[in-house]
Design an enzyme around this catalytic site. Structure first.
Site, PDB file in Angstrom:
ATOM      1  N   SER A 122       5.021  -1.386   3.719  1.00 14.02           N
ATOM      2  CA  SER A 122       5.386  -2.750   4.110  1.00 14.02           C
ATOM      3  C   SER A 122       5.375  -3.646   2.889  1.00 14.02           C
ATOM      4  O   SER A 122       4.498  -3.517   2.027  1.00 14.02           O
ATOM      5  CB  SER A 122       4.374  -3.325   5.105  1.00 14.02           C
ATOM      6  OG  SER A 122       4.175  -2.433   6.164  1.00 14.02           O
TER       7      SER A 122
ATOM      8  N   GLU B 260      -9.032  -0.780   8.253  1.00 15.67           N
ATOM      9  CA  GLU B 260      -7.930  -1.078   9.154  1.00 15.67           C
ATOM     10  C   GLU B 260      -8.432  -1.130  10.596  1.00 15.67           C
ATOM     11  O   GLU B 260      -7.815  -1.719  11.466  1.00 15.67           O
ATOM     12  CB  GLU B 260      -6.859   0.020   9.002  1.00 15.67           C
ATOM     13  CG  GLU B 260      -5.504  -0.400   9.507  1.00 15.67           C
ATOM     14  CD  GLU B 260      -4.387   0.433   8.891  1.00 15.67           C
ATOM     15  OE1 GLU B 260      -4.681   1.345   8.090  1.00 15.67           O
ATOM     16  OE2 GLU B 260      -3.229   0.153   9.220  1.00 15.67           O
TER      17      GLU B 260
ATOM     18  N   GLN C 176       0.840  -1.189   0.000  1.00 14.78           N
ATOM     19  CA  GLN C 176       0.000   0.000   0.000  1.00 14.78           C
ATOM     20  C   GLN C 176       0.879   1.245   0.000  1.00 14.78           C
ATOM     21  O   GLN C 176       1.782   1.353   0.828  1.00 14.78           O
ATOM     22  CB  GLN C 176      -0.874  -0.049   1.251  1.00 14.78           C
ATOM     23  CG  GLN C 176      -1.590   1.239   1.579  1.00 14.78           C
ATOM     24  CD  GLN C 176      -2.328   1.136   2.903  1.00 14.78           C
ATOM     25  OE1 GLN C 176      -3.365   0.506   2.985  1.00 14.78           O
ATOM     26  NE2 GLN C 176      -1.776   1.726   3.931  1.00 14.78           N
ATOM     27  N   GLY C 177       0.633   2.155  -0.911  1.00 15.09           N
ATOM     28  CA  GLY C 177       1.441   3.381  -0.988  1.00 15.09           C
ATOM     29  C   GLY C 177       0.668   4.584  -0.518  1.00 15.09           C
ATOM     30  O   GLY C 177      -0.056   5.198  -1.296  1.00 15.09           O
TER      31      GLY C 177
END
Lengths: 362, 407, 362, 407
Positions: free
Chosen positions: D166, D249, D131-132
């Site tokens: 990550s 999340e 994920q950016g």
């Protein structure tokens, strides 16, 4: 998985809020501040007419057959309005103890009066300023044939000045259990830090005491503890509402103080404490009402958290108001004192955390 | 660095301590002593006691002899506070504002004539002072003072309202912060007037506070005439002077506060030793012991901070901006201390007054503790001042006085 | 009443800061991060040339005849620069213990090497991860004629990998006292949480141990404790400086984050904790150096406050930096780890508060 | 209000718990088991374990069958998390972003074609996601994302830099938040691209973190071509979609976090019971006992809060803004928990890794705990969101997203 109240329960809450805003504005609460033994018999009668006292009792005892869970939001509204009535003591604490521990005969004898509001019961546990439950209970009834007698003094008894009968924790052998005293209790009303409610000491001089059938303090004490938490939530919600509202109105430096991060973040932290306290209190209410495996544990978790975190929230509420909260005319101090009193009632934070430690095997 | 006291200072300590021992009000400190209860009783009691102190020359130890003082050192002043507290003598009450706030401000900014006129009468107790700072809309934003003083010939005409004014209904004089120019930035148009509280048009009303008592007044000013000569220092310099007053509130009196808290702490320790929980004294109970030791450490650290403040005054002639750090430290400390004390009262804290634990003193202390983090610059204001003036962080907000106004 | 340092003392501080900024930038500190036994011998030699190690020792032992108080600001600078040298251990802890407890002969034998920097001493007290002093010391020397021998293992010995001799706390009868071991100690360097400094375990196998003359741990342990606090102050000052500086540079939402009250108030609270810690540390340094009546008490007050409040400050410093503080490249984590390690070294907060409680008769 | 589980749910619980018991990696949980140490070893280990879970159909329990899921309920999903944690099974690691962040976001906002293309490959482990989000200058101010995607015919050309990504160097795809319009308010010009991490011009670099390990990467994008069809949902709706990702999340995974902390808490309790201080186990020592009980209470309350979140999702179809309250609660709780754990390590915490207390795990936990109050919206950002969106307080500051942008 449904961890929220039903539409009916929210309906009752809304109805209660409307009723209390009309019938129990703070001006009504303030009528009783200087009177050690005073409470609102008018309001009590109206509540009885609405059937609130009957709510959590089975129909055969004059009740409406709802459950302890139906009381939870109602207790919050009574906390929010600081209603000067002995509802918490009589219906949610003493009444629930009798319901949970009494024999069929005892329930049939004692509950109808409580459910109608005609009789008022109070819970008498503590004898010392420090410590709670367990060995801090040093009142030992004497037995004379089938009759038990109580001697000694219970202190810090909430709503004692209003009560007709007492549900008393006393020690037989090495076991604490509940006794009901219907006559012969001598009440001394006392000056309370929280002036919106009465309290006093209750002394017994060979008073006849009827032992409730189930010979333990639990689960009755857990129900009472969860009820105190439920009431605290309502008072704490009001504190947050007042603080946010004041911060929007009060201007300093040409801006509402609620636009400053110092105040905004304080309120956000209060909201977070409140949400956690709410989750803990409601969970405990569900767990004790439904006899869940973790009923005892959750009541200790709820009271320890509500005790310490809501007291913190109340202090932040005062700070958020500034000087105005320091005046007698402003209502903030009444809420502060309500929460501070509830903080220590039925066990303070350290007491409940020690119980947690024991249950989880620390 | 040397924190020891000189032989002269030690001699003075013995002198003052002997005097206090010989002159305490009869019966004071014994269980039989009937403490003044109401605010009016406290006023009467403190008037007699402070008069006795004044007559013995202890009222203005570090004030110049010209103004009725003893003309000795700041250290002697501090020693006096320490010995008063060590003897648990009655605290300075009715003359507090005169000695600690009004007097030093007049000394710093008044004309010679004003100093000669006002200062001796503070010290000999012939005139009592109050202070008019806060207003309903000038709390945190103190510079927003709206009480107006308009020049009309040789008089100012004062109109407005003050709040949180201690002793207003018994004071002879008021150190009044008021607006003399509305056309400039708000902190630039303020002045200090010395107002005769017996003037026509002044109405103090007691303000009932959180404890149910009324230690403060609201004061209403309606067309009050104040002679022009009663202006303190220069016109429109009130904001600067007010900072002197506030700084003095955090000066030598800081150490007196500290000792007062040490006395309270000792009382709390006594209660903690005689109150049992789970079969042990609360002082030994895990729920409280660490907390009490922490309170002790915090109160001692307040003393050390006081020594650093005093050193800064001795070296630089005045307290620095670190006064805000000291104020923040001790006011937050008091809050924690009173949280601890009410926790030790336990269920006893449910009751109050005669029915309460230790006569309800911890309840009152807890209730009053909120004044510490709100009054005389709230903790939020102190944090603004510290971040901007001490740490030099950007303003970005309009809460604190601008750095460039710093005094 | 003069509770501040002298012009000379401030002069030494300024000189030390200039020297260390030049000779010990963080890039130099980082050279030793991965080396368990590594430390900067170069820097040590330069410090010796400046006479720093000689500073607090009397001239007859090769010192410069200054006092412990002259070390205080210097220790702060070493903390601020994270200097990877055993100065704290050798000069301010072990050296001071020898000076305070040693006989004339012991001082004359041991101190000149420490004062010149040729020999490095370390203090070995703890054997267990929890608890400190008192009964936690379970090393019992054996006596053989006039010769004492030590057996067993000391743990968490700061600067053990650099040390030539050890000043060891051990128990004789019911009394803890100091022993000096010059030969036969076996050091195992260990991986430290604070990678800027070395530590290890030290084991003794019938090592000859020379008991220092004065048979108590105090006042030597108080001196060592005050010295640790003095060093912590320097690291904490740097943390606050870094956080304030970063907040002025770092922009988010088009403004320096230091203009937001959330950050400003955080920094103001850090400044207040720091000032209180400074007052406590400096007072303790004065009290133990001058043998004041409250020397013991003040050292416990200082270490308990520095331990817990400066650890809090360090955490707030990380939070104030945001993600950048989470990278290895940024120096913030080195300071965090320095403070967290110092927090527990020579007794944590609860240990020192228990000592306070005992001294004040709780 | 009923927190009991249905018979069907209980049956599912037994099924999954039996499966886990029978399928744990060989030796897992025994003292002999050689735990993966390096990041690369952990990747390899987790890939094998998560593949096994996927093959058994446990990867997307509440995802629709059409996309490779099991098509059952959110409750089953939660029960799966609970049983995984109860068995102390290895946590979802390499597929975490795919299952918890990218998957749900694609499910919510992707085209049918995109869902069919990407979702099954997440579940069968054939494609790993990263994920950016954050950039060096877009941390708290996430809407300040500067990585640019410019349309050039049928492709976006992407240039910029991401941080704290990550798994970037092992991922096949990246859920990339980037700027597609610089002419409008900054949060209005963002879009989500699904970027093939094997494209030319992408360079991940490991970022060494506070523990000395590198769990995150920086990712540099230089003229990376991304087909237009890889746009997720609508152009310039990225900010809205990002809130979905963030909300997920804090959704069902919240209860998984809770159980993970309960496991840590149990480990800590074990350490506290076997470590002695002053002659008693630390678990019984006054310095720690109350603190440990408090930690227990706080972790349990996290479970209750999770139930309230789940109920809100079940009743309203999505988590509400109270997700910010939950995030603030648990991240601050984690910080307190790790403070407690390092305190229990005591002097042992001076050492690390093999020399440390419990192998240095509490040191790592303490160091990493700061990520909780900084990442995924720092505590300061959460407080802005809570005060403005939940409490309706005035903005006055520009820190948080405007209330009117709320989703």
């Amino acid at each position: 998985m449904d961890f929220d109240f039903s539409a009916d329960q929210y309906g009752l809450r809304d109805e209660a809020r409307r009723f209390l805003e009309k019938q129990c504005p703070v001006s009504h609460v303030r009528e009783f501040l200087d009177d050690k033994a005073g409470w609102s018999r008018d309001l009590w009668k109206q509540m009885a007419d609405l059937g609130w006292m009957a709510l959590p009792f089975p129909e055969q005892y004059g009740g409406l057959g709802q459950s302890f869970l139906d009381l939870v939001l109602l207790l919050g509204e009574l906390g929010r309005s600081l209603a000067p009535v002995p509802f918490l003591s009589s219906v949610a604490m003493a009444g629930q103890v009798i319901l949970a521990h009494g024999s069929e005969e005892q329930r049939a004898r004692l509950l109808p009066g409580i459910a109608s509001g005609d009789r008022i019961a109070a819970l008498a546990v503590s004898e010392q300023p420090q410590g709670f439950g367990g060995t801090s209970i040093d009142m030992h009834p004497t037995q004379d044939g089938d009759t038990w007698h109580l001697n000694g003094e219970k202190k810090y008894v909430l709503d004692a000045p209003a009560a007709d009968l007492f549900v008393v924790a006393a020690c037989v052998g090495d076991q604490n259990r509940w006794f009901v005293v219907e006559e012969g209790a001598r009440v001394t009303p006392q000056t309370t830090y929280d002036p919106t409610r009465g309290a006093g000491s209750v002394s017994f001089d060979d008073a006849v005491a009827d032992p409730l059938e189930a010979p333990f303090l639990f689960p009755g004490l857990q129900l009472a503890t969860a009820a105190v938490c439920a009431e605290m939530i309502g008072a704490a919600e009001k504190i947050l509402d007042m603080t946010v509202e004041y911060s929007k109105q009060r201007e300093q430096f040409g801006r509402p103080i609620g636009s400053f991060q110092a105040i905004k973040h304080k309120c956000a932290e209060m909201a977070t404490e409140l949400e956690a306290a709410r989750a803990a209190a409601y969970y405990a209410c569900w767990a004790v009402a439904s006899g869940a495996e973790d009923a005892a544990l959750s009541s200790h978790i709820a009271k320890s958290y509500c005790s310490d975190q809501l007291a913190h929230l109340a202090g932040e509420g005062v700070q958020g108001h500034g000087g105005i909260a320091f005046t007698w005319e402003h209502d903030m101090h009444l809420y502060l004192k309500r929460i501070k009193t509830a903080q220590v009632f039925l066990g303070d934070g350290p007491y409940h955390r020690e119980r947690i430690a024991r249950i989880v095997g620390l | 660095m040397d924190l020891a006291f000189s032989p002269e200072e030690t001699a003075f300590r013995h002198e003052i301590s002997a005097w206090i021992r010989d002159n305490l009000p009869a019966g004071w400190g014994t269980p039989e002593f009937k403490e003044p209860k109401t605010f009016e009783e406290r006023l009467e009691f403190s008037r007699a006691w402070e008069k006795r102190l004044a007559e013995a020359g202890w009222a203005g130890i570090s004030w110049p002899k010209d103004y009725g003082g003893r003309g000795t050192t700041l250290m002697d002043q501090i020693i006096f506070h320490e010995e008063m507290a060590a003897a648990r003598a009655p605290q300075i009450f009715i003359n507090f504002v005169g000695i600690n706030l009004a007097g030093p401000t007049i000394m710093a900014h008044g004309s010679e004539q004003q100093k000669k006129r006002y200062l001796p009468k503070i010290l000999d107790m012939s005139e009592v002072w109050c202070q008019g700072f806060s207003e309903p809309n000038a709390g945190s934003d103190l510079a927003n003072v709206q009480t107006k003083a308009v020049l009309d010939g040789d008089n100012f005409i004062v109109n407005g309202q003050k709040i949180w004014t201690s002793f207003a209904h018994v004071a002879d004089w008021c150190l009044l912060l008021c607006r003399t120019d509305s056309s400039v930035a708000k902190h630039k148009g303020l002045s200090y007037l010395l107002v005769d509280m017996h003037s026509a048009g002044i109405e103090p009303r007691p303000l009932k506070q959180i404890t149910g008592e009324a230690e403060f007044d609201e004061v209403f000013f309606t067309d009050v005439r104040v002679p022009r000569a009663q202006l303190l220092g220069e016109m429109n310099m009130g904001w600067t002077y007010a900072n002197t007053t506030l700084a003095n509130e955090r000066g030598p009196a800081f150490l007196a506060h500290q000792i007062r808290f040490r006395n309270s702490l000792n009382d709390l320790f006594d209660s903690a030793k005689r109150t049992m929980r789970d079969g042990v004294p609360v002082a030994e109970h895990p729920a409280f012991r660490d907390r009490l030791a922490r309170a002790y450490a915090e109160v001692e650290i307040m003393r050390y901070i006081g020594y650093r403040l005093v050193t800064s005054i001795l070296r630089n002639g005045r307290p620095g901006v670190e006064g805000s750090i000291a104020k923040l430290y001790w006011s937050e400390m008091v809050r924690r201390f009173q949280e601890t004390s009410i926790a030790i009262a336990g269920l006893g804290g449910m009751l109050d007054d005669e029915d309460g634990f230790d006569g309800g003193k911890w309840n009152r202390g807890f209730s009053m503790s909120f004044a510490q983090t709100i009054a005389a610059g709230s903790s939020e204001i102190q944090k603004n001042i510290i971040s901007e003036r001490v740490l030099g962080m950007p303003r970005g907000e309009v809460w604190a006085p601008k750095p460039k106004e710093k005094v």
